[in-house]
Design an enzyme around this catalytic site. Structure first.
Site, PDB file in Angstrom:
ATOM      1  N   SER A 183      -6.236   5.221 -16.454  1.00  0.00           N
ATOM      2  CA  SER A 183      -4.948   4.745 -15.915  1.00  0.00           C
ATOM      3  C   SER A 183      -5.078   3.382 -15.241  1.00  0.00           C
ATOM      4  O   SER A 183      -6.130   3.049 -14.675  1.00  0.00           O
ATOM      5  CB  SER A 183      -4.474   5.776 -14.887  1.00  0.00           C
ATOM      6  OG  SER A 183      -3.531   5.205 -14.020  1.00  0.00           O
TER       7      SER A 183
ATOM      8  N   TYR B  56      -5.771   9.726  -6.388  1.00  0.00           N
ATOM      9  CA  TYR B  56      -5.480   9.790  -7.826  1.00  0.00           C
ATOM     10  C   TYR B  56      -6.262   8.715  -8.577  1.00  0.00           C
ATOM     11  O   TYR B  56      -6.944   8.999  -9.568  1.00  0.00           O
ATOM     12  CB  TYR B  56      -3.973   9.608  -8.070  1.00  0.00           C
ATOM     13  CG  TYR B  56      -3.642   9.407  -9.532  1.00  0.00           C
ATOM     14  CD1 TYR B  56      -3.633  10.482 -10.420  1.00  0.00           C
ATOM     15  CD2 TYR B  56      -3.379   8.139 -10.038  1.00  0.00           C
ATOM     16  CE1 TYR B  56      -3.362  10.296 -11.766  1.00  0.00           C
ATOM     17  CE2 TYR B  56      -3.109   7.941 -11.379  1.00  0.00           C
ATOM     18  CZ  TYR B  56      -3.099   9.017 -12.247  1.00  0.00           C
ATOM     19  OH  TYR B  56      -2.845   8.823 -13.582  1.00  0.00           O
TER      20      TYR B  56
ATOM     21  N   GLU C 161      -3.876   2.715 -12.561  1.00  0.00           N
ATOM     22  CA  GLU C 161      -4.044   2.945 -11.112  1.00  0.00           C
ATOM     23  C   GLU C 161      -5.506   2.759 -10.698  1.00  0.00           C
ATOM     24  O   GLU C 161      -5.803   2.625  -9.512  1.00  0.00           O
ATOM     25  CB  GLU C 161      -3.577   4.347 -10.720  1.00  0.00           C
ATOM     26  CG  GLU C 161      -2.080   4.551 -10.756  1.00  0.00           C
ATOM     27  CD  GLU C 161      -1.326   3.907  -9.585  1.00  0.00           C
ATOM     28  OE1 GLU C 161      -1.861   3.888  -8.463  1.00  0.00           O
ATOM     29  OE2 GLU C 161      -0.221   3.406  -9.809  1.00  0.00           O
TER      30      GLU C 161
HETATM   31  P1  GDP Z   1       2.805   5.017 -10.348  1.00  0.00           P
HETATM   32  O1  GDP Z   1       2.675   3.567 -10.656  1.00  0.00           O
HETATM   33  O2  GDP Z   1       1.955   5.873 -11.234  1.00  0.00           O
HETATM   34  O3  GDP Z   1       2.597   5.350  -8.921  1.00  0.00           O
HETATM   35  O4  GDP Z   1       4.320   5.406 -10.777  1.00  0.00           O
HETATM   36  P2  GDP Z   1       5.614   5.763  -9.914  1.00  0.00           P
HETATM   37  O5  GDP Z   1       6.762   5.769 -10.856  1.00  0.00           O
HETATM   38  O6  GDP Z   1       5.423   7.004  -9.090  1.00  0.00           O
HETATM   39  O7  GDP Z   1       5.767   4.553  -8.890  1.00  0.00           O
HETATM   40  C1  GDP Z   1       5.934   3.229  -9.355  1.00  0.00           C
HETATM   41  C2  GDP Z   1       6.197   2.303  -8.167  1.00  0.00           C
HETATM   42  O8  GDP Z   1       7.511   2.582  -7.645  1.00  0.00           O
HETATM   43  C3  GDP Z   1       5.238   2.479  -6.992  1.00  0.00           C
HETATM   44  O9  GDP Z   1       4.864   1.216  -6.538  1.00  0.00           O
HETATM   45  C4  GDP Z   1       6.065   3.215  -5.945  1.00  0.00           C
HETATM   46  O10 GDP Z   1       5.683   2.914  -4.597  1.00  0.00           O
HETATM   47  C5  GDP Z   1       7.439   2.613  -6.235  1.00  0.00           C
HETATM   48  N1  GDP Z   1       8.520   3.443  -5.697  1.00  0.00           N
HETATM   49  C6  GDP Z   1       9.502   3.028  -4.854  1.00  0.00           C
HETATM   50  N2  GDP Z   1      10.283   4.051  -4.513  1.00  0.00           N
HETATM   51  C7  GDP Z   1       9.800   5.154  -5.148  1.00  0.00           C
HETATM   52  C8  GDP Z   1      10.217   6.525  -5.181  1.00  0.00           C
HETATM   53  O11 GDP Z   1      11.166   6.943  -4.548  1.00  0.00           O
HETATM   54  N3  GDP Z   1       9.476   7.368  -5.972  1.00  0.00           N
HETATM   55  C9  GDP Z   1       8.412   6.920  -6.701  1.00  0.00           C
HETATM   56  N4  GDP Z   1       7.747   7.786  -7.479  1.00  0.00           N
HETATM   57  N5  GDP Z   1       7.995   5.644  -6.655  1.00  0.00           N
HETATM   58  C10 GDP Z   1       8.677   4.762  -5.899  1.00  0.00           C
END
Ligand code: GDP
Length: 339
Positions: A122, A145, A124
Site C-alpha cells: 500500500s 496499518y 500508506e
Molecule cells: P487512506 O488514505 O487509506 O487513509 O484512505 P481514507 O479514505 O480513509 O482517507 C483518505 C484521506 O481523507 C486521509 O488523509 C484522511 O485523513 C482524510 N479524511 C478527511 N476526513 C475523513 C473522514 O471523515 N473519513 C476518512 N476515512 N478519511 C477522512
C-alpha cells in the site's frame, strides 16, 4: 485452466479481480471469513466461483483452503485496511496483515513452491514524502496499518530471495462504488445521495486539505494480474500520478450532481454541507500521496482508464441509484403496495 485463490474475495478489489480472472478463463477460488454483507458484490459471479471458509489468523483453515484450491496464483487481498482502526487494534491489524501473509508464504514454501503470490502492499507504507513516489522511494509509514503493510512487504522480499515468486503491488488509493463506506470517498458520495433524497444532516469530516492519488479499483486489478505474469518477481507502484484533496473531491461531487440534473436538491456549497469534526483528524496524517507508475506502464503495459472526474461521477451515480431504491422501499406507498 489456471487456478487462482483470492483472499478477501468479497471486498472491493477481490470482487473486481474475480470478475476479471473469470473473463480470462481462470478457475477462481475465494477464501472468506463468513457470509459478509459485502458478498453482494459477488452476486453476478457467485455461481462461477468456489468458496473456502476460514480466517487469515488461523493457519489450519488456510492450509485446508489451499489444499482444496491448489492454486497456481494467490492474491492476498484480505486485511484490516482502515488506518484509524489500526490505532484501536494494532495487534489484531498485525496478526491479520502480517501474520496472515506469513502463514500463506509458509504453506506455499512447504507444499507447492511454484504457486505465485500477489501481496496487496500500500501507498500508506510511504508516509510523508514530497512529490511522486516510485519503487525506490524510502518507506516511512506513520500508522500501525502502514507499518503492518511494510512488514508484509519486506516479508515478500525475503521469500522472493528464497526463490518464491512473490510480489508486492504498491497500490495507491483506489475506489469504486464498492468501496467501504468508512473510506472518505464513499463516505462523501453516500452522504451526497442522502442529501439529495432530503436528509440534511451535515457531513462530518476531518482534514479537507489531505491529498490522495485516487484511481478506479477496476483498473488496478489488471495490474495485480499482470505482475504475476512477469518473467521475474518484482514490486510495482500503481497509481494515476495525479493527487487531489478531499476538498477537490467534495467540489467534484457537487459538479457531478449538477451535471446529473440534481442541481436544485444538491447542497449549495461545501460550507452548507460539511462540518469539520476533530474526531476524524488523524495522528500521523499523510498529507499527500502521488504515484509515479512509470515502471508499471513500461513493463506491465498498465494504464488507468478512468480519471478523477470519471471516478467521482461513477460513484455518485451508483449511490444515487442505491439511495433511490432505499427511498422507494421506505415510502408509505411502497409499504402499502407490498402489504
Ligand atoms: P487512506 O488514505 O487509506 O487513509 O484512505 P481514507 O479514505 O480513509 O482517507 C483518505 C484521506 O481523507 C486521509 O488523509 C484522511 O485523513 C482524510 N479524511 C478527511 N476526513 C475523513 C473522514 O471523515 N473519513 C476518512 N476515512 N478519511 C477522512
Amino acid at each position: 485452466m489456471k487456478r487462482a485463490l483470492i483472499t478477501g474475495i468479497s471486498g472491493q478489489d477481490g470482487s473486481y479481480l474475480a470478475e476479471y480472472l473469470l473473463g480470462l478463463g481462470y478457475e477462481v477460488w475465494g477464501f472468506v471469513r463468513r457470509e459478509a454483507e459485502t458478498m453482494r458484490w459477488l452476486e453476478p459471479v457467485h455461481h462461477r466461483i468456489e468458496l473456502v471458509y476460514g480466517d487469515l489468523r488461523d493457519g489450519e483453515s488456510l492450509a485446508v483452503g489451499f489444499q482444496k484450491a491448489w492454486p497456481d496464483e494467490i492474491y492476498n487481498l484480505a486485511g484490516q485496511v482502515f488506518v484509524p482502526t489500526s490505532w484501536d487494534f494494532p495487534a489484531e491489524t498485525f496478526d491479520i496483515n502480517v501474520g496472515g501473509l506469513s502463514r500463506l508464504l509458509q504453506i506455499i514454501e512447504r507444499t507447492k513452491r511454484d504457486t505465485r503470490l500477489y501481496q496487496a502492499s500500500s501507498s500508506e507504507m510511504v508516509g510523508n514524502w514530497d512529490g511522486p513516489c516510485n519503487e525506490q522511494t524510502p518507506l516511512q509509514p506513520t500508522s500501525p496499518y502502514g507499518i503492518s503493510k511494510l512488514a508484509a512487504h519486506r516479508l515478500v522480499e525475503v521469500y522472493q530471495a528464497r526463490g518464491l515468486f512473490a510480489v508486492g503491488g504498491i497500490l495507491f488509493n483506489h475506489e469504486s462504488p464498492r468501496r467501504g463506506p468508512e473510506m472518505v470517498t464513499r463516505k462523501i458520495t453516500r452522504a451526497a445521495a442522502w442529501w439529495v433524497m432530503g436528509d440534511r444532516t451535515k457531513l462530518k469530516l476531518g482534514m479537507l486539505e489531505a491529498r490522495r492519488d485516487w484511481g478506479f479499483a477496476g483498473d488496478y486489478v489488471r495490474a495485480m494480474h499482470a505482475m504475476l505474469q512477469q518473467p521475474v518477481p518484482k514490486n510495482y507502484v500503481v497509481g494515476t500520478g495525479v493527487s487531489h484533496s478531499v476538498k477537490d473531491f467534495l467540489e467534484e461531487v457537487l459538479v457531478a450532481l449538477k451535471e446529473l440534473g440534481y442541481g436544485e436538491s444538491a447542497p449549495k456549497s461545501i460550507e452548507e454541507w460539511v462540518e469539520i469534526d476533530p474526531h476524524f483528524l488523524r495522528p500521523g496524517e499523510i498529507h499527500d500521496l502521488q504515484a509515479d507508475a512509470t515502471l508499471a506502464r513500461n513493463e506491465l503495459g498498465w494504464q488507468p482508464t478512468v480519471d478523477f472526474k470519471g471516478l467521482v461521477r461513477m460513484m455518485v451515480e451508483a449511490d444515487l441509484a442505491g439511495g433511490r431504491e432505499r427511498h422507494a422501499a421506505s415510502t408509505p406507498q411502497a409499504t402499502s403496495n407490498r402489504a
